[in-house]
Design an enzyme around this catalytic site. Structure first.
Site, mmCIF file in Angstrom:
data_model
loop_
_atom_site.group_PDB
_atom_site.id
_atom_site.type_symbol
_atom_site.label_atom_id
_atom_site.label_comp_id
_atom_site.label_asym_id
_atom_site.label_seq_id
_atom_site.Cartn_x
_atom_site.Cartn_y
_atom_site.Cartn_z
ATOM 1 N N HIS A 392 24.456 -74.321 21.303
ATOM 2 C CA HIS A 392 25.175 -73.660 22.392
ATOM 3 C C HIS A 392 24.588 -72.290 22.717
ATOM 4 O O HIS A 392 25.323 -71.354 23.001
ATOM 5 C CB HIS A 392 26.675 -73.536 22.054
ATOM 6 C CG HIS A 392 27.409 -74.830 22.217
ATOM 7 N ND1 HIS A 392 27.788 -75.315 23.445
ATOM 8 C CD2 HIS A 392 27.799 -75.753 21.314
ATOM 9 C CE1 HIS A 392 28.399 -76.482 23.286
ATOM 10 N NE2 HIS A 392 28.414 -76.778 22.003
ATOM 11 N N GLY A 497 27.499 -90.132 24.266
ATOM 12 C CA GLY A 497 28.527 -89.185 23.836
ATOM 13 C C GLY A 497 28.476 -88.932 22.341
ATOM 14 O O GLY A 497 29.437 -88.452 21.751
ATOM 15 N N ASP A 547 18.052 -80.361 25.885
ATOM 16 C CA ASP A 547 17.935 -81.812 25.708
ATOM 17 C C ASP A 547 16.765 -82.383 26.498
ATOM 18 O O ASP A 547 15.996 -83.209 25.990
ATOM 19 C CB ASP A 547 19.228 -82.509 26.166
ATOM 20 C CG ASP A 547 20.452 -81.919 25.498
ATOM 21 O OD1 ASP A 547 20.276 -81.201 24.499
ATOM 22 O OD2 ASP A 547 21.569 -82.171 25.978
ATOM 23 N N SER A 593 32.555 -87.784 22.099
ATOM 24 C CA SER A 593 32.921 -86.576 22.820
ATOM 25 C C SER A 593 32.218 -86.631 24.156
ATOM 26 O O SER A 593 31.005 -86.470 24.231
ATOM 27 C CB SER A 593 32.452 -85.376 22.021
ATOM 28 O OG SER A 593 32.266 -84.299 22.877
#
Ligand code: ATP
Ligand code: GLA
Ligand code: MG
Length: 838
Positions: A392, A497, A547, A593
């Protein structure tokens, strides 16, 4: 390359009949060509070698080509896209056969650069030169001179001169180019001889030299493999001792012209001379190359499949490593260049994955035919990733360290489809998992690709790749560019996910497929990544760039250090050897998620919080009126932008760089954040707007309108603290990798790496609030069973975890998960199988 016809005066082979020089027939005169310099090099800018190979007068053409190469030293051809490896081998064999190479000589097999190496291609007789492999072989952990600077980068040599029967013709075809640099240079041995005075020429003609290459044995010892010791292209080139004697002056049997031979690499000693005399002569020969730049030619590689062919008996060559930089164990080259085109699955997967993957690819191709009634034209592929450290922080533009995984997205594609509605092109898209991802068909207007980001629809990921790729193609080809229609069948093995970035694999593979379907045969990696990063946001998740970078830039066997500011850069990172050895285990929590579904309270909200923190810190800590520089972050400003502005303004004025080391800057920012953002409970919109000196409406328009977020209070303190501390952990992790362990037992080194991963997990759980109980449990179980460091990977709130485990504890950790975690879930056999990946 091929071992040569042995010229008459090579002493080790005895005297043979002296042959007349060969004469040109004129067969090439009708082809466009020019001499690149008066002394050396000829280019055929438009000729096609495959046509020459297949022509009725092929022998005549190729014989003249060989003579031309021997006369001009080196010959160049551009963009030989249809020249396959097999045809290239045939060509080089024919050149020798037509000009008197002995029947016992074939193509050389390099003692180390051969297909037994991981990045060595798949053909023993082709030496694959890879910048990545070069680093594995030759990079040093500690520079071996007092200064880390290097002023002698040329490595002039004649190929395989250490063999008793050295090379005649060598060809070099580049399949992947750096964006700039990497030129190759050749120098004429004839010309060196000609520039020496006659008495000296006569003296040199009496001498022989010993050639040797002990360096290859060292590389093999260091990396634990054996040199190729079976015959290497000629019966005489055999065994592991790489040593030979050749004359100092050689006569090229094709031209009859003399050349100085012991120049540069592989040369050991001039026989019969004292050490001092020999080294004087050898360095003088090199000096003649260095100082006479008019006997050199420099070739700029411009297209994939440009090819150079030269005669090693009479020219020397050197690569230019200017597209790499740094000389430490962790190489710092960036990996720009084009997306590789694989000719075999072994170029993509490791040997243990090959059987399963081969079945899967065949199945995809068969299913494509079944669904669409004709074969696919190509498959585009992009892998998922695991993030090792740097969670993050990519959307705050701090560097991260992910690594590609085997699981990937495959798109089989054909363009055999005619649009039915004027002004549109057609896309038919289906999925091998058709119950979960149903087939769709779209008529898409030439100008715009509509994506409804309010619905959760799998083809939105394809469309986002489509939109990005078409914008790119339109910029390149002009406004009236008409995209090609496409039929697509997808097969993705990255769990959706699951924190391993199935989405970026899908978007990157889509963008690549669209470029190729529209006739782009070389696709630049940086361009592809940049467009995939921006376009994936169209699905409704304001993601960073990690990513897509990992999916596009990663190379097998290495992790990837990705930086986003000032511009996107990626470079491979290798892990040092440790004892016990380290393994990364990736464990699924089976808590799905979905970032799209939970965006308003999780992912997208975090992006807003980080951007607001940057604006808030800027308003409080920088001089009044300071504007943060607009950057590539999803909302246009970032904590990294604040960081740079803060130190620049404080120390030197706008635009300057701080003298303080970055880790110290980050430490200082952590302290400043604690002092400035004191409200642990978070900040309301009103509180933030008043500090930014704007209205709440303006704040909403600027920060929360792109995608909806739901929050009463924004936790600016916690988010900024996580980002600065995580950015610092990435730097510490990289510093540990760069220094490497000392001593034999590296347990304490391993623990230091692991501790950083554990700190990341604590920060993600407590400060950034992106973990979940199941991930916390997997981490605790693994640590108890011997993991050095365990943490979530990817966005979090479920998904996957990554663990740094000593090789001898892998089984224990897996057993512990089975016992204490997986046995309590109701998993299918397939899920059990996929739960943990090595
Ligand atoms: P993370 O971003 O946390 O690393 P992720 O990329 O797997 O994990 P998301 O970004 O939420 O998770 O993306 C998942 C979405 O990508 C799925 O909901 C689906 O729409 C699409 N997707 C992924 N794999 C496939 C597939 N094999 N076929 C079709 N769609 C897929
Ligand atoms: C997701 C996003 C990435 C990154 C990670 C968290 O995978 O797509 O850009 O932000 O989460 O590190
Ligand atoms: Mg994703």
């Amino acid at each position: 390359m091929a071992p040569s016809a042995v010229e008459p005066d090579v002493p080790v082979r005895g005297k043979g009949p002296v042959r007349e020089p060969l004469q040109l027939s004129g067969a090439l005169d009708s082809y466009e060509s020019f001499d690149v310099t008066p002394v050396i090099g000829r280019e055929f800018p438009t000729a096609k070698l495959v046509e020459w190979l297949n022509a009725p007068n092929s022998d005549e053409l190729l014989r003249d080509l060989a003579i031309t190469i021997s006369q001009r030293g080196v010959v160049f051809f551009r963009a030989q896209d249809d020249l396959t490896n097999e045809l290239q081998k045939k060509l080089i064999l024919r050149l020798g056969e037509l000009t008197g190479r002995p029947a016992t000589s074939g193509l050389h097999i390099h003692p180390i650069l051969n297909s037994e190496r991981e990045l060595g291609g798949n053909d023993l007789e082709i030496s694959t030169i890879s910048s990545v492999q070069n680093k594995q072989f030759y990079s040093k952990k500690v520079p071996d001179t007092l200064s880390v600077k290097n002023q002698r980068s040329a490595q002039w040599h004649s190929d395989i001169a250490f063999e008793p029967v050295p090379a005649d013709y060598t060809s070099l075809r580049l399949v992947q180019l750096p964006t700039t640099g990497g030129d190759t240079l050749w120098a004429s041995g004839y010309e060196i001889y000609d520039r020496i005075s006659e008495p000296y020429q006569k003296f040199l003609e009496t001498l022989t030299a010993t050639f040797e290459q002990p360096g290859f044995q060292k590389v093999a010892d260091n990396l634990g493999f054996n040199l190729y010791d079976k015959p290497r292209g000629a019966p005489e080139n055999v065994g592991a001792e790489l040593k030979a004697i050749h004359p100092v002056v050689r006569t090229n049997p094709v031209t009859g012209w003399k050349s100085i031979f012991p120049v540069g690499g592989h040369v050991k000693h001039i026989n019969g001379l004292t050490e001092e005399e020999s080294s004087h002569l050898l360095s003088w020969f090199l000096d003649l190359v260095y100082k006479n730049h008019d006997l050199q030619v420099r070739f700029k590689w411009k297209n994939a499949n440009d090819i150079a062919i030269w005669d090693n008996r009479s020219v020397f060559h050197t690569a230019t490593f200017d597209y790499l930089d740094g000389s430490y164990g962790v190489p710092s080259s960036d990996m720009a260049g084009s997306v590789p085109i694989a000719r075999s699955l072994s170029d993509i997967y490791t040997p243990d994955a090959l059987p399963t993957q081969a079945k899967r690819w065949n199945n995809l191709l068969a299913k494509f035919e079944e669904v669409y009634g004709h074969p696919a034209e190509f498959i585009s592929r992009s892998p998922g990733r695991v993030n090792i450290i740097g969670e993050h922080i990519d959307y705050s533009l701090y560097s991260v360290l992910p690594m590609a995984i085997t699981a990937d997205a495959l798109l089989a594609v054909s363009t055999a489809l005619t649009p039915t509605t004027p002004g549109t092109f057609k896309v038919q898209i289906a999925n091998v998992q058709d119950s979960k991802f149903p087939s769709r068909e779209f008529d898409i207007p030439y100008e715009t690709v509509d994506i409804d980001a309010t619905v959760h629809e799998w083809t939105n990921y394809f469309k986002s790749g489509l939109r990005g790729a078409l914008e790119h193609l339109r910029r390149k080809r002009g406004a009236d560019f008409k995209p090609s229609s496409m039929k697509i069948l997808m097969d993705g093995t990255v769990p959706a996910g699951g924190g391993l970035s199935s989405s970026a694999a899908f978007v990157s593979a889509s963008a690549l497929a669209i470029m190729v379907a529209n006739g782009e045969h070389t696709v630049n990696k940086t361009e592809l990544t940049e467009l995939a990063i921006v376009s994936e946001r169209a699905v409704g998740v304001n993601s960073g760039g990690m990513d897509q970078s990992a999916s596009v830039f990663s190379e097998r066997g290495s992790a990837l250090f990705v930086s986003f500011a000032p511009s996107l850069k990626a470079r491979p990172v290798y892990f040092p050897k440790t004892n016990p050895e380290l393994t990364f285990l990736v464990a699924q929590s089976f808590v799905t998620s979905d970032k799209f579904v939970t965006g308003p309270i999780h992912y997208n909200l975090r992006v807003v919080e980080c951007s607001l923190a940057a604006a808030y810190l800027n308003a409080v800590l920088n001089p009044p009126g300071t504007q943060l520089p607009p950057d590539a972050a999803p909302l246009g400003i970032s904590l990294h932008g604040f960081h740079e502005t803060y130190f620049a303004l404080r120390e030197h004025g706008a635009g300057a760089t701080s003298s303080k080391p970055v880790p110290d800057q980050l430490d200082e920012l952590i302290t400043l954040t604690k002092q400035t953002l004191t409200q642990v409970e978070g900040y309301t919109r009103e509180e933030i707007a008043s500090v930014l000196n704007i209205s709440v409406d303006e704040l909403n328009a600027r920060f929360t309108s792109r995608f909806p977020v739901r929050a009463e209070r924004f936790k600016l303190r916690q988010r900024a603290l996580h980002v600065f501390s995580e950015a610092l952990r990435v730097l510490k992790f990289m510093a540990l990798l760069e220094t490497g362990p000392s001593g034999d037992d590296t347990a304490s080194y391993n623990s230091q790496l692991g501790a950083l991963l554990n700190e990341t997990q604590t920060s993600c759980r407590d400060v950034y609030e992106c973990s979940c109980e199941e991930i916390d449990a997997l981490c605790a179980i693994a640590r108890k069973a011997g993991s050095y460091g365990s943490r979530l990977t990817g966005a979090g709130w479920g998904g996957c975890s990554v663990h740094l485990v000593p090789a001898d504890k892998v089984a224990e950790v897996r057993d512990a998960w089975d016992r204490e975690y997986y046995s309590k879930l109701n998993l299918t056999e397939d899920q059990k199988e996929a739960a943990v990946v090595l």
